[in-house]
Design an enzyme around this catalytic site. Structure first.
Site, PDB file in Angstrom:
ATOM      1  CE  LYS A   9       1.592   4.326   1.171  1.00 23.53           C
ATOM      2  NZ  LYS A   9       1.144   2.675   1.372  1.00 23.53           N
ATOM      3  CE1 TYR A  49       3.485   0.525  -2.894  1.00 25.60           C
ATOM      4  CE2 TYR A  49       1.639   1.946  -4.049  1.00 25.60           C
ATOM      5  CZ  TYR A  49       2.514   1.648  -3.017  1.00 25.60           C
ATOM      6  OH  TYR A  49       2.602   2.408  -1.667  1.00 25.60           O
ATOM      7  CG  ASN A 112       0.518   2.147   4.865  1.00 26.12           C
ATOM      8  OD1 ASN A 112       0.366   2.978   4.108  1.00 26.12           O
ATOM      9  ND2 ASN A 112       1.182   1.158   5.141  1.00 26.12           N
ATOM     10  CG  HIS A 115       6.147   3.657  -0.317  1.00 27.78           C
ATOM     11  ND1 HIS A 115       5.883   2.277  -0.361  1.00 27.78           N
ATOM     12  CD2 HIS A 115       7.012   4.085  -1.007  1.00 27.78           C
ATOM     13  CE1 HIS A 115       7.149   1.695  -1.021  1.00 27.78           C
ATOM     14  NE2 HIS A 115       7.713   2.950  -1.454  1.00 27.78           N
ATOM     15  CD  GLU A 126       9.889   2.551  -3.906  1.00 28.97           C
ATOM     16  OE1 GLU A 126      10.271   3.326  -3.079  1.00 28.97           O
ATOM     17  OE2 GLU A 126       9.456   1.341  -3.806  1.00 28.97           O
TER      18      GLU A 126
HETATM   19  P1  CMP Z   1       3.780   0.450   1.232  1.00 33.56           P
HETATM   20  O1  CMP Z   1       4.841   0.438   2.384  1.00 33.56           O
HETATM   21  O2  CMP Z   1       3.323   1.299   0.219  1.00 33.56           O
HETATM   22  O3  CMP Z   1       3.888  -0.840   0.344  1.00 33.56           O
HETATM   23  C1  CMP Z   1       2.828  -1.743  -0.232  1.00 33.56           C
HETATM   24  C2  CMP Z   1       1.436  -1.074   0.167  1.00 33.56           C
HETATM   25  O4  CMP Z   1       0.493  -2.023  -0.056  1.00 33.56           O
HETATM   26  C3  CMP Z   1       1.534  -1.036   1.802  1.00 33.56           C
HETATM   27  O5  CMP Z   1       2.261   0.140   2.124  1.00 33.56           O
HETATM   28  C4  CMP Z   1      -0.202  -0.971   1.953  1.00 33.56           C
HETATM   29  O6  CMP Z   1      -0.562   0.340   1.747  1.00 33.56           O
HETATM   30  C5  CMP Z   1      -0.727  -1.968   0.935  1.00 33.56           C
HETATM   31  N1  CMP Z   1      -1.108  -2.967   1.449  1.00 33.56           N
HETATM   32  C6  CMP Z   1      -2.603  -3.203   1.461  1.00 33.56           C
HETATM   33  N2  CMP Z   1      -2.728  -4.519   1.947  1.00 33.56           N
HETATM   34  C7  CMP Z   1      -1.664  -4.975   2.529  1.00 33.56           C
HETATM   35  C8  CMP Z   1      -1.144  -6.265   2.925  1.00 33.56           C
HETATM   36  N3  CMP Z   1      -1.924  -7.179   3.282  1.00 33.56           N
HETATM   37  N4  CMP Z   1       0.263  -6.393   3.272  1.00 33.56           N
HETATM   38  C9  CMP Z   1       0.978  -5.376   2.974  1.00 33.56           C
HETATM   39  N5  CMP Z   1       0.758  -4.406   2.420  1.00 33.56           N
HETATM   40  C10 CMP Z   1      -0.850  -4.040   2.187  1.00 33.56           C
END
Ligand code: CMP
Length: 137
Positions: A9, A49, A112, A115, A126
């Site tokens: 990311k 998303y 984070n 992904h 995806e």
């Molecule tokens: P990802 O695995 O890319 O899937 C959805 C993304 O939403 C997640 O990682 C985070 O980057 C983002 N996200 C932000 N807030 C939340 C939350 N409260 N719970 C889950 N995903 C979140």
């Protein structure tokens, strides 16, 4: 053999973690069969998303994901979906196991670092979102 989509990311790219993430894949016998640098538009991030479109974090997540370049990769290997998710750690870095990418580098539940697809049907969607069959080795 399975395939999955991995994204480094914008926060991971900004922090200079491209090499670190790829090193972990290679050290775990995960093969990269497609890779490119992409800067998504807000619309493209929303499409990617779309499954989260009703979640309260959707606007913020899609702003973040379109804020800078990402590295998108197709990974291949036995049980690679699960393997990649284990290497990444839990979505919330505070709950991620020691030694995982998110425990080591994430600073925020949203920012984070990586992904990874969570199931075969999401992996198919995806991968198809970013790559055509001809792009994959
Ligand atoms: P990802 O695995 O890319 O899937 C959805 C993304 O939403 C997640 O990682 C985070 O980057 C983002 N996200 C932000 N807030 C939340 C939350 N409260 N719970 C889950 N995903 C979140």
């Amino acid at each position: 053999m399975e395939r999955t989509l991995s994204i480094i990311k914008p926060d991971g790219v900004k922090k200079g973690l491209i090499g670190e993430v790829i090193k972990r894949f290679e050290a775990n016998n995960i093969k990269i069969v497609g890779m490119k640098l992409v800067k998504m538009t807000k619309k493209e991030a929303k499409g990617f998303y779309s499954v989260h479109s009703k979640r309260p974090f959707f606007e913020s997540l899609t702003d973040f994901m379109s804020s800078g370049p990402c590295v998108v990769m197709v990974l291949e290997g036995e049980k690679v979906i699960e393997k990649n998710r284990k290497l990444m750690g839990a979505t919330n870095y505070k709950e991620a196991k020691e030694g995982t990418i998110r425990a080591d580098f994430a600073t925020d539940i949203e920012k984070n670092v990586v992904h990874g697809s969570d199931a075969p049907h999401t992996a198919a969607f995806e991968i198809g979102y970013f790559f055509q069959g001809i792009d994959l080795l």
